[in-house]
Design a protein around this motif. Structure first.
Motif, PDB file in Angstrom:
ATOM      1  N   THR A  71       0.834  -1.209   0.000  1.00 17.83           N
ATOM      2  CA  THR A  71       0.000   0.000   0.000  1.00 17.83           C
ATOM      3  C   THR A  71       0.868   1.258   0.000  1.00 17.83           C
ATOM      4  O   THR A  71       0.366   2.355   0.168  1.00 17.83           O
ATOM      5  N   GLU A  72       2.218   1.091  -0.169  1.00 15.86           N
ATOM      6  CA  GLU A  72       3.105   2.247  -0.158  1.00 15.86           C
ATOM      7  C   GLU A  72       2.887   3.108  -1.396  1.00 15.86           C
ATOM      8  O   GLU A  72       2.706   2.598  -2.497  1.00 15.86           O
ATOM      9  N   THR A  73       2.912   4.401  -1.199  1.00 19.80           N
ATOM     10  CA  THR A  73       2.852   5.317  -2.329  1.00 19.80           C
ATOM     11  C   THR A  73       4.269   5.683  -2.747  1.00 19.80           C
ATOM     12  O   THR A  73       5.237   5.473  -1.994  1.00 19.80           O
ATOM     13  N   TYR A  74       4.390   6.257  -3.947  1.00 20.28           N
ATOM     14  CA  TYR A  74       5.699   6.703  -4.424  1.00 20.28           C
ATOM     15  C   TYR A  74       6.282   7.714  -3.443  1.00 20.28           C
ATOM     16  O   TYR A  74       7.478   7.674  -3.135  1.00 20.28           O
ATOM     17  N   GLN A  75       5.453   8.611  -2.931  1.00 18.67           N
ATOM     18  CA  GLN A  75       5.903   9.618  -1.962  1.00 18.67           C
ATOM     19  C   GLN A  75       6.492   8.963  -0.719  1.00 18.67           C
ATOM     20  O   GLN A  75       7.543   9.384  -0.217  1.00 18.67           O
ATOM     21  N   GLU A  76       5.833   7.913  -0.205  1.00 14.18           N
ATOM     22  CA  GLU A  76       6.302   7.242   1.006  1.00 14.18           C
ATOM     23  C   GLU A  76       7.647   6.553   0.777  1.00 14.18           C
ATOM     24  O   GLU A  76       8.539   6.598   1.636  1.00 14.18           O
ATOM     25  N   VAL A  77       7.800   5.920  -0.392  1.00 12.30           N
ATOM     26  CA  VAL A  77       9.078   5.271  -0.703  1.00 12.30           C
ATOM     27  C   VAL A  77      10.162   6.330  -0.915  1.00 12.30           C
ATOM     28  O   VAL A  77      11.307   6.169  -0.475  1.00 12.30           O
ATOM     29  N   TYR A  78       9.810   7.431  -1.562  1.00 10.06           N
ATOM     30  CA  TYR A  78      10.755   8.537  -1.741  1.00 10.06           C
ATOM     31  C   TYR A  78      11.247   9.051  -0.389  1.00 10.06           C
ATOM     32  O   TYR A  78      12.447   9.310  -0.215  1.00 10.06           O
ATOM     33  N   ASP A  79      10.336   9.201   0.562  1.00  7.94           N
ATOM     34  CA  ASP A  79      10.711   9.702   1.892  1.00  7.94           C
ATOM     35  C   ASP A  79      11.741   8.788   2.553  1.00  7.94           C
ATOM     36  O   ASP A  79      12.644   9.259   3.257  1.00  7.94           O
ATOM     37  N   VAL A  98      16.696  17.239  -4.543  1.00  7.43           N
ATOM     38  CA  VAL A  98      15.409  17.544  -3.912  1.00  7.43           C
ATOM     39  C   VAL A  98      14.591  18.466  -4.808  1.00  7.43           C
ATOM     40  O   VAL A  98      13.365  18.326  -4.919  1.00  7.43           O
ATOM     41  N   GLY A  99      15.269  19.385  -5.478  1.00  3.51           N
ATOM     42  CA  GLY A  99      14.583  20.292  -6.400  1.00  3.51           C
ATOM     43  C   GLY A  99      13.932  19.552  -7.563  1.00  3.51           C
ATOM     44  O   GLY A  99      12.803  19.879  -7.961  1.00  3.51           O
ATOM     45  N   TYR A 100      14.644  18.549  -8.125  1.00  2.00           N
ATOM     46  CA  TYR A 100      14.067  17.758  -9.213  1.00  2.00           C
ATOM     47  C   TYR A 100      12.775  17.080  -8.760  1.00  2.00           C
ATOM     48  O   TYR A 100      11.775  17.055  -9.490  1.00  2.00           O
ATOM     49  N   PHE A 101      12.806  16.509  -7.555  1.00  4.05           N
ATOM     50  CA  PHE A 101      11.626  15.804  -7.054  1.00  4.05           C
ATOM     51  C   PHE A 101      10.497  16.778  -6.723  1.00  4.05           C
ATOM     52  O   PHE A 101       9.340  16.543  -7.069  1.00  4.05           O
ATOM     53  N   LYS A 102      10.830  17.868  -6.059  1.00  4.42           N
ATOM     54  CA  LYS A 102       9.814  18.835  -5.638  1.00  4.42           C
ATOM     55  C   LYS A 102       9.116  19.478  -6.838  1.00  4.42           C
ATOM     56  O   LYS A 102       7.884  19.671  -6.826  1.00  4.42           O
ATOM     57  N   ASN A 103       9.886  19.804  -7.872  1.00  7.53           N
ATOM     58  CA  ASN A 103       9.345  20.554  -9.003  1.00  7.53           C
ATOM     59  C   ASN A 103       8.754  19.683 -10.101  1.00  7.53           C
ATOM     60  O   ASN A 103       7.896  20.152 -10.863  1.00  7.53           O
ATOM     61  N   HIS A 104       9.200  18.431 -10.209  1.00  9.42           N
ATOM     62  CA  HIS A 104       8.790  17.615 -11.353  1.00  9.42           C
ATOM     63  C   HIS A 104       8.235  16.240 -10.979  1.00  9.42           C
ATOM     64  O   HIS A 104       7.127  15.894 -11.386  1.00  9.42           O
ATOM     65  N   LYS A 140      14.317  11.683 -15.137  1.00 10.97           N
ATOM     66  CA  LYS A 140      13.909  10.277 -15.240  1.00 10.97           C
ATOM     67  C   LYS A 140      14.846   9.366 -14.452  1.00 10.97           C
ATOM     68  O   LYS A 140      14.407   8.430 -13.775  1.00 10.97           O
ATOM     69  N   SER A 141      16.160   9.643 -14.508  1.00  7.95           N
ATOM     70  CA  SER A 141      17.120   8.787 -13.797  1.00  7.95           C
ATOM     71  C   SER A 141      16.914   8.857 -12.290  1.00  7.95           C
ATOM     72  O   SER A 141      17.069   7.862 -11.586  1.00  7.95           O
ATOM     73  N   TYR A 142      16.542  10.043 -11.777  1.00 10.36           N
ATOM     74  CA  TYR A 142      16.268  10.161 -10.346  1.00 10.36           C
ATOM     75  C   TYR A 142      14.947   9.489  -9.977  1.00 10.36           C
ATOM     76  O   TYR A 142      14.843   8.841  -8.936  1.00 10.36           O
ATOM     77  N   ALA A 143      13.939   9.653 -10.815  1.00 14.98           N
ATOM     78  CA  ALA A 143      12.663   8.979 -10.562  1.00 14.98           C
ATOM     79  C   ALA A 143      12.853   7.470 -10.522  1.00 14.98           C
ATOM     80  O   ALA A 143      12.231   6.760  -9.716  1.00 14.98           O
ATOM     81  N   ASP A 148      14.096   1.694  -7.918  1.00 14.99           N
ATOM     82  CA  ASP A 148      15.174   0.736  -7.628  1.00 14.99           C
ATOM     83  C   ASP A 148      15.227   0.450  -6.128  1.00 14.99           C
ATOM     84  O   ASP A 148      15.404  -0.694  -5.702  1.00 14.99           O
ATOM     85  N   PHE A 149      15.076   1.490  -5.334  1.00 14.84           N
ATOM     86  CA  PHE A 149      15.045   1.363  -3.872  1.00 14.84           C
ATOM     87  C   PHE A 149      13.858   0.503  -3.450  1.00 14.84           C
ATOM     88  O   PHE A 149      13.964  -0.335  -2.537  1.00 14.84           O
ATOM     89  N   ALA A 150      12.713   0.682  -4.124  1.00  7.50           N
ATOM     90  CA  ALA A 150      11.515  -0.105  -3.815  1.00  7.50           C
ATOM     91  C   ALA A 150      11.736  -1.584  -4.097  1.00  7.50           C
ATOM     92  O   ALA A 150      11.251  -2.452  -3.357  1.00  7.50           O
ATOM     93  N   ILE A 151      12.494  -1.891  -5.163  1.00  2.00           N
ATOM     94  CA  ILE A 151      12.802  -3.290  -5.484  1.00  2.00           C
ATOM     95  C   ILE A 151      13.651  -3.917  -4.384  1.00  2.00           C
ATOM     96  O   ILE A 151      13.382  -5.027  -3.910  1.00  2.00           O
ATOM     97  N   VAL A 152      14.693  -3.195  -3.967  1.00  2.00           N
ATOM     98  CA  VAL A 152      15.593  -3.693  -2.920  1.00  2.00           C
ATOM     99  C   VAL A 152      14.817  -4.006  -1.643  1.00  2.00           C
ATOM    100  O   VAL A 152      15.116  -4.975  -0.938  1.00  2.00           O
TER     101      VAL A 152
END
Length: 388
Positions: A71-79, A98-104, A140-143, A148-152
């Motif tokens: 039930t994790e969201t992308y935001q939760e995994v990003y955090d 952080v700017g890439y994530f916040k803005n895009h 895209k590479s940061y997204a 990748d972290f979610a897979i691990v």
């Protein structure tokens, strides 16, 4: 006789008043906590559909193949990811990320359930980024790193960003190539430095001369201290740079490659630095600032702190505007140095070492942007060889 209503299948009404079905099923004991686990599933249109889903889960639990839906969201995994990422990179890199994530990225994907993200969804958002910003591939590479972290961590099995197509057909356009090239020719550089000496204060002139004749990065030049230059051996060591961290504060960090390099200086540049050293002592003592300490910044503001990187660009543009010179950025002086080194006959390895490129590809990319004189020289050599 009362009717037995012990079935786990229950009916309920959704917000639209429609009857749907749900159930709760036992999943066994959690090995980590020792507590009983269960899950609730809802949203089934018929009781039969709910019964089939319940039977399927019970079978998977008995066979040990059941995997609870995340039930994790992308935001939760990003955090979770960003906390670990911060420990691995320079503060300036972290702030930029952080700017890439916040803005895009987060405005587009933050609310998505991580296991529901598909290749089509990722492709859609990449296309949106590509239509708005030049650094879509970087975004895209940061997204992708978050997934990748979610897979691990076992949230998902594959990363849909791996299959996103980033190549696009470029339409042919008539372009004025020379107008867009961010470097000077030999004659243009000499003229710029002549005008900079007349128009700017000596500190700014000395800074531009140093960058142009060493090819160092602006961030490296602004971090230099007087004990980095060896006037006897005509050398300067480049072992640090300034970066912009949290709350936009400037701070000292390692060079881009993380490795120091020592390069030779020409006699004229050395004499200009000596003159600036003398003037700095005279000017700053009037401000009540002692510049005799070993770690005294070579170039500092009137508070003897780091010069804002944007100020360097303002100085440069003021010269170009006053004398109607070609518009080149401070980083363009680094490309100028690289191009003129090639034009003077330096090898790729020599240029790579002097400019501090960790990857020779970076050096070769600049090599493709050598000046018109170098390009003309190449064809003259070709003609001389054929007709000589």
């Amino acid at each position: 006789m009362t009717k037995n209503n012990s079935s786990p299948i229950k009916s309920y009404e959704n917000k639209d008043g429609k009857t749907l079905y749900k159930f709760q099923v036992y999943l066994g004991v959690d090995e980590l906590t020792g507590k009983a686990r269960s899950t609730t599933r809802r949203g089934y249109k018929t009781k039969k559909e709910a019964e089939l889903a319940l039977a399927r889960i019970k079978l998977q639990v008995s066979e040990g193949t059941y995997k609870q839906v995340s039930t994790e969201t992308y935001q939760e995994v990003y955090d979770l990811w960003i906390t670990q990422y911060e420990k691995t990179v320079e503060e300036s890199t972290f702030v930029k990320t952080v700017g890439y994530f916040k803005n895009h990225i987060l405005p587009s994907m933050g609310s998505y359930r991580i296991e529901k993200i598909t290749i089509a969804i990722c492709q859609k958002h990449y296309n949106e980024w590509a239509s708005k910003v030049k650094k879509a591939r970087t975004i895209k590479s940061y997204a992708k790193k978050v997934l990748d972290f979610a897979i691990v961590h076992g949230f998902i099995q594959t990363n849909p960003f791996t299959h996103v197509e980033t190549k696009v057909k470029k339409a042919f356009t008539e372009s004025a190539e020379d107008e867009n090239e961010n470097f000077y020719t030999k004659e243009e550089l000499i003229l710029f430095l002549e005008k900079a000496k007349v128009h700017l204060n000596y500190k700014a002139y000395a800074l531009f001369r140093l960058i142009a004749y060493t090819g160092m990065r602006k961030s490296e030049a602004l971090a230099l201290t007087w004990n980095d230059v060896n006037f006897v051996e005509s050398e300067i060591i480049i072992n640090k740079a300034i970066g912009r961290g949290k709350q936009t504060q400037l701070y000292l960090k390692t060079t881009k490659t993380g490795k120091p390099r020592t390069i030779k200086l020409d006699e004229t540049t050395l004499s200009i630095l000596k003159e600036w050293n003398k003037l700095q002592k005279q000017q700053y003592i009037q401000l009540g600032i002692n510049t005799l300490k070993n770690n005294q910044l070579m170039f500092s503001n009137t508070k003897n702190d780091f010069i804002q990187p944007g100020q360097v660009q303002k100085w440069m543009y003021s010269v170009q505007n006053k004398y109607t010179l070609k518009k080149v950025t401070p980083h363009g002086l680094r490309h100028t140095h690289c191009s003129l080194l090639f034009e003077a006959g330096a090898s790729i390895k020599e240029v790579q070492d002097r400019l501090g490129h960790s990857d020779v590809k970076t050096t070769l990319d600049i090599y493709t942007h050598v000046t018109k004189k170098a390009k003309e020289g190449a064809i003259q050599k070709f003609v001389s060889y054929l007709e000589g």
